[in-house]
Design a protein around this motif. Structure first.
Motif: not given
Ligand code: NAD
Ligand code: UGA
Length: 476
Positions: A336-342, A424-425
């Motif tokens: 599972i790929t997360f775009l964004g962590w901030a 997308v996070l």
């Protein structure tokens, strides 16, 4: 009490608030020296780094303000004693996190850093000073600071002001340059109190129109800050609660937000549905408000505000659950790929970011989490997950095993290659501009996108073959 002309300002705490606020004060008041001090040597070294890319926080517009003022009348230092001694005004801008121990654990603000500052000021000061609470503090904290300062017995007099900060990360410099209002709480019933409030007003008047500088008593000012954050967070939780209903009924949360936001009484700001609010303050400040209410036996009021947090927790949890349910009830072994962590775009701050909670739930279901964020480092992500694990004893034993399944990328396309799903996070603008056809061709099929910020063009993604989920929308 007679305040001399303000020639030196000191700020204790060189963080997300102390750094940018003092940089702007120095920029706008070139005749005043501003020194920002901190116990964290690495942080001060980063503020002093010649290469402005290495400043400890990322904030649009900050570098040019630092370039203009640093070395002229803006200084960063670890020599806290001298900086206190020389200043006529001392801002306290240290962290006030939620307590993780003892009385009020998990709810009350931890005021130990504030108290340390007050004791240090009391020990070092040899002349009258104005002490300004810049940190967000529970109502009546000024009383505690005053009691520490007034009991030193060396004849030095102090005026305590509350001057909470309303900047938002990612837009901090703009918020400081064009503040909606500056709030100054002080003892306006006494001459000394008024003089102190006027001295601080004079500083802000260098660039803020006088009618936007609001004077109140100290308690109103302290409580206004907590209330402002509670109201803002409440709006996000309110629209997120409606998003759940939209997904069930076929209404579209963005259309609802537009429709209600057009009512000038409601207004259109802070109605963006999301995977849940994050940031260092919304949760902390509401918990603090709830704690204060409970301490005063105001349980109905406490319950009311507590639900803003509960709704936010629900939103984060249901996003993770949606991913698991959609991927055939398990993400075990899946990429599972997360775009964004901030916690939002245009900042490297990750405190309380929804990404941390969603990642943790998926890791618990044995997923492999691959992350790309334009500004957040791998060590920060590991720190965030470690911190979460430390709050829950039952997680400690499995922490290392889970963390071994976190992979951090510097190239978004590598992060998304052969992924089962993309989530997308954070709403970073660059995510919209990716070559989504290329992304699709390199993913495992069916290719899923869970857009926790509704920033992608869902229609275009459908046409490419993606299965898309967005918050508050019933999609196929
Ligand atoms: P931060 O953690 O980024 O910075 C606080 C700094 O204070 C740290 O660098 C720490 O080392 C330093 N510090 C702690 N104790 C010290 C001491 N005794 N002497 C010297 N330095 C000390 O925190 P922040 O985000 O800047 O927040 C500071 C306060 O401002 C909090 O009360 C917060 O609620 C409030 N606030 C934050 C924001 C925001 O956007 N981050 C906005 C408005 C208000
Ligand atoms: C917030 C307040 O906006 C500031 O006024 C305040 O000074 C600050 O907290 C503080 O006391 O620390 P900040 O947390 O930096 O600022 O950022 P916001 O823009 O308020 O966003 C907070 C969170 O809510 C983010 O995760 C954001 O993505 C989310 N959000 C915001 C939404 O989900 N929907 C929205 O419509 C707005």
């Amino acid at each position: 009490m007679n305040f001399p002309k303000i020639k030196q300002i000191t700020c204790i705490g060189a963080g997300y608030v102390g750094g940018p606020t003092m940089a702007v004060i120095a920029q706008k008041c070139p005749e005043i020296n501003v020194t920002v001090v901190d116990i964290n040597e690495a942080r001060i070294a980063a503020w002093n780094d010649e290469n402005l890319e290495n400043l400890p926080i990322y904030e649009p517009g900050l570098r040019s303000v630092i370039a203009e003022a640093r070395g002229r009348n803006l200084f960063f230092s670890t020599d806290i004693e001298s900086a206190i001694k020389n200043a006529q005004i001392i801002f306290i801008s240290v962290n006030t996190p939620t307590k993780t121990y003892g009385k009020g654990k998990g709810m009350a603000a931890d005021l130990k850093y504030i108290e340390l500052c007050a004791r240090q000021i009391a020990k070092v000061a040899t002349e009258d000073k104005i002490v300004v609470e810049k940190s967000t503090l529970p109502v009546k904290t000024a009383q505690a600071i005053k009691s520490i300062l007034d009991n030193v017995g060396n004849g030095v007099k102090f005026q305590i002001l509350s001057n909470p900060e309303f900047l938002a990360e990612g837009t901090a410099i703009n918020d400081l340059h064009f503040a909606d209002r500056v709030l100054i709480g002080g003892d306006y019933l006494t001459e000394d109190g008024k003089a102190a409030m006027n001295a601080l007003t004079e500083i802000y008047s260098h660039w803020i129109p006088k009618e936007k500088i609001i004077h109140t008593n100290v308690w109103s000012s302290e409580l206004s800050k907590l209330t402002a954050n509670a109201f803002l967070a409440q709006r996000v939780s309110s629209i997120n609660s409606i998003s759940v209903l939209c997904e069930e009924t076929g209404a579209d949360a963005e259309e609802v937000a537009k429709a209600i936001g057009s009512d000038s009484r409601i207004g259109d700001k802070f109605l963006k549905v999301s995977v849940g609010f994050g940031g260092s303050c919304f949760q902390k400040d509401i918990l603090n408000l709830v704690y204060i209410c409970r301490s005063l036996n105001l349980h109905d009021v406490a319950d009311y505000w507590e639900h803003v947090i509960k709704m936010n927790d629900h939103q984060k949890h249901r996003f993770a659950e949606k991913i698991i349910n959609t991927l055939y009830n398990t993400v075990s072994g899946k990429k599972i790929t997360f775009l964004g962590w901030a916690f939002k775009k245009d900042t490297n701050d990750t405190r309380e970011s929804a990404a941390i909670y969603v990642a943790w739930e998926l890791l618990m279901d044995n997923a492999e989490i691959h992350v790309f964020d334009p500004k957040v480092t791998k060590s920060q992500m590991i720190k965030d997950l470690n911190y979460l694990a430390e709050q829950n004893l039952e997680f400690l034993s499995i922490k290392d095993q889970l963390l071994s399944k976190l992979v951090v990328h510097t190239d978004p396309y590598a992060a998304m290659k052969e992924a089962h799903a993309i989530a997308v996070l954070t709403e970073w603008d660059e995510f919209r501009t990716y070559d989504w056809e290329r992304v699709y061709n390199n993913m495992i099929k069916p290719a899923f996108v869970f857009d926790g910020r509704n920033i992608l063009n869902a229609k275009q993604l459908f046409q490419l073959g993606f299965r898309v989920f967005q918050i508050g929308k019933k999609l196929n």
